[in-house]
Motif scaffolding. Structure first.
Motif, PDB file in Angstrom:
ATOM      1  N   TYR A  54     -58.924   6.178  14.225  1.00 45.10           N
ATOM      2  CA  TYR A  54     -57.631   5.594  13.875  1.00 45.10           C
ATOM      3  C   TYR A  54     -56.774   6.601  13.123  1.00 45.10           C
ATOM      4  CZ  TYR A  54     -59.628   1.087  15.065  1.00 45.10           C
ATOM      5  OH  TYR A  54     -60.197   0.028  15.716  1.00 45.10           O
ATOM      6  N   ALA A  78     -52.087  -3.433  13.542  1.00 44.39           N
ATOM      7  CA  ALA A  78     -53.001  -3.171  14.647  1.00 44.39           C
ATOM      8  C   ALA A  78     -54.217  -4.092  14.564  1.00 44.39           C
ATOM      9  CB  ALA A  78     -53.442  -1.704  14.621  1.00 44.39           C
ATOM     10  N   ALA A  79     -54.733  -4.251  13.350  1.00 38.82           N
ATOM     11  CA  ALA A  79     -55.899  -5.119  13.179  1.00 38.82           C
ATOM     12  C   ALA A  79     -55.563  -6.550  13.581  1.00 38.82           C
ATOM     13  CB  ALA A  79     -56.385  -5.064  11.733  1.00 38.82           C
ATOM     14  N   ASN A 133     -52.458   1.155  17.044  1.00 34.89           N
ATOM     15  CA  ASN A 133     -52.275   2.068  15.917  1.00 34.89           C
ATOM     16  C   ASN A 133     -51.935   3.486  16.355  1.00 34.89           C
ATOM     17  OD1 ASN A 133     -54.308   3.986  13.884  1.00 34.89           O
ATOM     18  ND2 ASN A 133     -52.583   2.854  13.006  1.00 34.89           N
ATOM     19  N   MET A 174     -51.853   0.187  10.449  1.00 33.98           N
ATOM     20  CA  MET A 174     -53.214  -0.284  10.693  1.00 33.98           C
ATOM     21  C   MET A 174     -53.348  -1.788  10.541  1.00 33.98           C
ATOM     22  SD  MET A 174     -55.858   1.198  11.752  1.00 33.98           S
ATOM     23  CE  MET A 174     -57.003   0.040  12.465  1.00 33.98           C
ATOM     24  N   VAL A 187     -62.714  -3.774  14.224  1.00 32.21           N
ATOM     25  CA  VAL A 187     -61.784  -2.828  13.615  1.00 32.21           C
ATOM     26  C   VAL A 187     -62.360  -2.248  12.325  1.00 32.21           C
ATOM     27  CG1 VAL A 187     -59.538  -2.616  12.504  1.00 32.21           C
ATOM     28  CG2 VAL A 187     -59.746  -3.897  14.629  1.00 32.21           C
ATOM     29  N   ALA A 207     -56.969  -2.251  18.749  1.00 27.00           N
ATOM     30  CA  ALA A 207     -56.343  -1.778  17.517  1.00 27.00           C
ATOM     31  C   ALA A 207     -56.002  -0.297  17.641  1.00 27.00           C
ATOM     32  CB  ALA A 207     -57.270  -2.008  16.337  1.00 27.00           C
ATOM     33  N   ALA A 243     -55.428  -6.895  17.219  1.00 27.70           N
ATOM     34  CA  ALA A 243     -56.788  -6.929  17.772  1.00 27.70           C
ATOM     35  C   ALA A 243     -57.403  -8.301  17.600  1.00 27.70           C
ATOM     36  CB  ALA A 243     -57.653  -5.874  17.077  1.00 27.70           C
TER      37      ALA A 243
END
Lengths: 294, 321, 253
Positions: free
Chosen positions: A121, A62-63, A52, A59, A204, A48, A66
């Motif tokens: 992050y 990105a999560a 990110n 975000m 995350v 992530a 992941a």
């Protein structure tokens, strides 16, 4: 102050809960104590981070990256390692040790790629939401929302969907479930997918809440997660959820001055383990576990 | 490549192998003999090391008194840990023992007054005062060196550690063949059947745990002397996992397999330091350390898949499950 | 009376497996405990031998209370049990299996090993002789050094017997000794039970489904059904009793 700690506890607890479900399902269905889970959470957090910070994606995306990434890795690991071991009828110890080996490999891989420095992050660390006497950071709000959604989704999935029911049956009594003719391989696939998704999400969220993280944070997270699984009773997914929340809340509340001055916050992990040990002394099978039969 | 042929270096590897032999011998007693899944062994090692150092530095005790007490302290810790936890099922017990070793490390990191905190024993006498607990040990080492006409400190240490290891290996092997060992082996295989023959299962398990912890405590003392100072981060769960790896590598249930496993492990670990060929030559030293541990992880996995009985174990006698 | 169980209850998840069960076993008698599946016989057995703690009631052996004791202490008090499947310790030799059961062995204590080496050696010699004798009794002495995992199922039952005799019990609980046993072995086990009662005065409480064995061997029969003791009496009394027939038929309907 109490309310603040309670909310903090729910935040931490919900992360533990999600992770604990992943661990618990794998144990219940595959009889594998997945020591690599901590480093899988860490890898999820770093993937992530890559999405990110390095790629500049939001975000949420990105999560998701992941989560999907960890699901893929989990399934791949099953194909490459766990399935061959199953076919050799490997026992509990073999699986446990193999997962330790995998954990080592994963951790070193993270270190090789990203190094030992702390990472964070690309989220606003100063934004604060105030609800009554409670202050919540953006990370905490995101975590609560995401975690609650995930917990509800998992709960519904296990309770209502055919796959979910089958998984609960297998975790409960594997032999009986197999005799009733379910597709064991499919269940195992679904189990690893869920395990990967929860590892990614939990990693995350934990990284978000901690605001900065390094390659070792996965293992540090793993122990309270294991504690949550054991507290809830190994093999019970609902127990894992409950155990995670209880442990998170208990850990945070233990620092409240109302409890005879409160525990030094530095000792929070110790509190988690103490809660576990005391609970096991009172109820050796865990909150939702089954008692031993001779 | 000159380090490869350096006697000092290999003596160091040998010392570490000896320390790990003591450490893993404890696991052999706990798991090989009694079937206990102790994953917190490094916690007992830490207790041994810290007890010895604290008694010598803070209480002014002689090393010769402090060391036996450190070993007893480790054994006592084994009893304390075992009392509430040995009735739990095996996998729960494993997790609780990891929790124990992390609690030990946590306390060592945070109780600066007692342990010197995260900086380690260098701080035992307070900030800014560099402390040593090694005085008596260095003198003893020197004396042995004089008696044997050996100049190298590392070689002398090697001899001392391995003498201790061999004595304890021999004692343990004998212990395993006694009626006491017989009861433990029975408990390991079937605790209900053993209880139905009148044996107090809990008590035996507690004894095995405490004895194994004592070995780890002694390993901790040797570790302390080898490095002359140490800190909480020297006692991470990774050490316990290395011990388990050595146990499997040598072969579970065979006492004399432990030094074999430790020697092979030590060699592997050290040899990976010298991968001076591509692709390793492109990595800096930090990265190489990561790759080495990765190799260890892979070796563990391969061992488990292809040779779970270890080097000296036999397939039909496999006690790993 | 040697063993008395009074109003024993044990529940699992709300179900009363044993429901106010009482029974008496006279010294030097052979008592059979019968009943349909699920009657609570195994649970009662486990309560008597200490593997389960009863929720209520009282169990006494020769006047001494045992329902709160752990299994090993009950064995020391003189009551030993077997399991439904013979639990041979397969990774140990046949001889070691039997030697294991010897009571009062200083070699089994760490302090004994260090401080009483002479006594340890002597006891081990005694124990070995006694073990070999018991193996001779069950005709297994030529397998003494073999791993007990190599024995057949029937041989393991005999090993069970030899092992339990090593513990010198006053009373033996046999858990379905005839289960899965061929006719020849059946006769042998029956003969052993009768002989052991006659020569060593051992009292037996036997859970059994093999009614032929029950009729031949037992002095008294206790019948359980649905957790309670339905009746008890001589084999003849029990055989003709309406309630007993109903209980068995009821579960087959």
């Amino acid at each position: 102050m109490f309310l603040q700690l309670l909310v903090n506890g729910l935040v931490t607890g919900s992360v533990y809960a999600i992770a604990a479900v992943g661990v618990s399902l794998v144990y219940g269905i595959l009889r594998l104590v997945n020591f690599a889970y901590g480093d899988m959470m860490a890898l999820g957090a770093f993937i992530a981070y890559f999405a990110n910070v390095t790629l500049g994606l939001p975000m949420v995306v990105a999560a998701l990256v992941a989560m999907v990434g960890m699901a893929v890795i989990s399934v791949a690991l099953d194909v490459v390692l766990w399935r061959p071991l199953r076919m050799r009828r490997a026992g509990f110890m073999s699986l446990f040790l193999a997962s330790i080996g995998v954990a080592l490999v994963l951790r070193q891989a993270i270190l090789l790629v990203w190094g030992p420095q702390n990472r964070a992050y690309d989220v606003d660390p100063f934004k604060v939401y105030v609800v009554g006497s409670v202050r919540l950071s953006l990370a905490q709000v995101v975590t609560i929302v995401a975690a609650s959604t995930a917990i509800v989704a998992i709960g519904v999935f296990l309770a209502r969907s055919p796959s979910g029911r089958v998984m609960r049956a297998m975790a409960d009594d594997r032999v009986l479930a197999q005799i009733s003719g379910i597709d064991v391989n499919r269940v195992i696939l679904v189990t690893w997918i869920i395990s990967g998704l929860t590892a990614g999400l939990a990693g995350v969220l934990a990284a978000l809440v901690q605001s900065s993280f390094d390659a070792n944070f996965g293992f540090q997270l793993l122990l309270p997660v294991f504690a949550a699984v054991v507290l809830g009773g190994i093999g019970s997914a609902y127990g894992a959820l409950a155990g995670g929340l209880v442990l998170g809340v208990a850990t945070e509340l233990s620092t409240w001055e109302g409890f005879a001055g409160g525990v030094d916050p530095v000792y929070k992990p110790v509190v988690a383990f103490s809660v576990l040990i005391v609970a096991l002394l009172l109820r050796p099978q865990g909150l939702f576990g089954r008692a031993r039969v001779v | 490549m000159s380090v490869l042929s350096s006697g000092e270096f290999w003596a160091f590897v040998g010392v570490m192998a000896g320390i790990y032999t003591l450490f893993t011998l404890g696991l052999q007693v706990q798991f090989g003999l009694a079937g206990l899944l102790n994953f917190g062994q490094v916690g007992f090692m830490a207790i041994g090391a810290y007890t010895m150092a604290i008694l010598v530095v803070k209480q002014g005790w002689s090393m010769w008194l402090a060391t036996p007490l450190a070993v007893v302290a480790a054994a006592a810790a084994g009893v304390l840990v075992g009392l509430p936890t040995l009735r739990l099922r095996g996998d729960y017990f494993a997790i609780v023992t990891i929790a124990f070793s992390e609690i030990v490390r946590w306390v060592a990191t945070n109780e600066d007054g007692l342990t010197g905190g995260s900086q380690g024993t260098i701080n035992l006498s307070g900030e800014g005062v560099a402390t040593q607990y090694n005085g008596a040990w260095e003198r003893f080492q020197g004396w042995v060196g004089d008696q044997l006409h050996i100049a190298s400190k590392d070689v002398v240490m090697l001899i001392i550690v391995w003498t201790a290891a061999l004595v304890l290996l021999w004692l343990t092997a004998r212990l395993a063949r006694t009626p006491w060992g017989r009861v433990l082996r029975a408990i390991r295989e079937d605790e209900d059947a053993t209880a139905s023959l009148g044996k107090p299962v809990f008590r035996y398990r507690l004894q095995a745990l405490a004895l194994g912890a004592a070995f780890a405590g002694l390993a901790g003392c040797f570790y302390a002397w080898q490095f002359s100072f140490f800190g909480p981060d020297d006692f991470q769960p990774l050490i316990t996992f290395f011990g388990w790896m050595i146990l499997i590598l040598g072969g579970v249930g065979r006492v004399w397999a432990v030094p074999v496993g430790a020697a092979v492990f030590g060699f592997l670990f050290a040899a990976t330091r010298f991968f001076d060929f591509p692709p390793f030559s492109y990595l800096d030293s930090a990265d190489r350390a990561y790759v080495r541990l990765m190799v260890i992880g892979l070796v563990i996995v391969l061992l488990v898949v292809f040779r779970p009985q270890g080097i000296l174990g036999r397939r039909d006698e496999m006690v790993l499950e | 009376m040697l063993l008395e169980a009074r109003d024993v209850t044990k529940s699992f998840a709300g179900v009363r497996a044993v429901d106010d069960a009482s029974l008496v076993v006279e010294d030097r008698s052979i008592t059979a405990l019968i009943g349909p599946n699920g009657a609570g016989k195994s649970t009662l057995f486990n309560c008597i031998s200490g593997f389960l703690r009863p929720d209520g009631g009282r169990i006494e052996l020769a006047g001494q209370r045992i329902d709160r004791s752990p299994p090993h202490r009950i064995v020391r008090a003189g009551l030993a049990r077997t399991f439904q499947t013979a639990r041979a310790l397969t990774r140990m030799t046949v001889l070691d299996n039997v030697r294991l059961a010897a009571p009062a062995h200083p070699g089994e204590q760490l302090d004994g090993l260090v401080l009483r080496r002479g006594a340890v050696r002597r006891r081990e010699r005694e124990v070995t002789e006694q073990a070999l004798e018991l193996l001779r009794l069950v005709r297994l002495e030529e397998h003494a050094d073999a791993l007990s995992g190599t024995l057949s199922g029937g041989q393991r039952k005999l090993l069970d017997l030899a092992r339990i005799l090593m513990a010198s019990p006053r009373m033996i609980l046999l858990d379905e000794p005839m289960a899965g046993v061929n006719p020849a072995l059946r006769e042998e086990l029956l003969a052993h039970v009768l002989e052991l009662r006659a020569t060593r005065g051992i009292t037996f409480l036997i859970v059994e489904h093999d009614l032929g064995f029950v009729m031949q061997a037992s002095d008294r029969v206790v019948v359980m059904n649905e957790g309670r003791v339905l009746m008890e009496g001589t084999p003849d009394e029990v055989q003709g009793d309406e309630r007993v027939i109903d209980a068995y038929l009821g579960t087959h309907a």
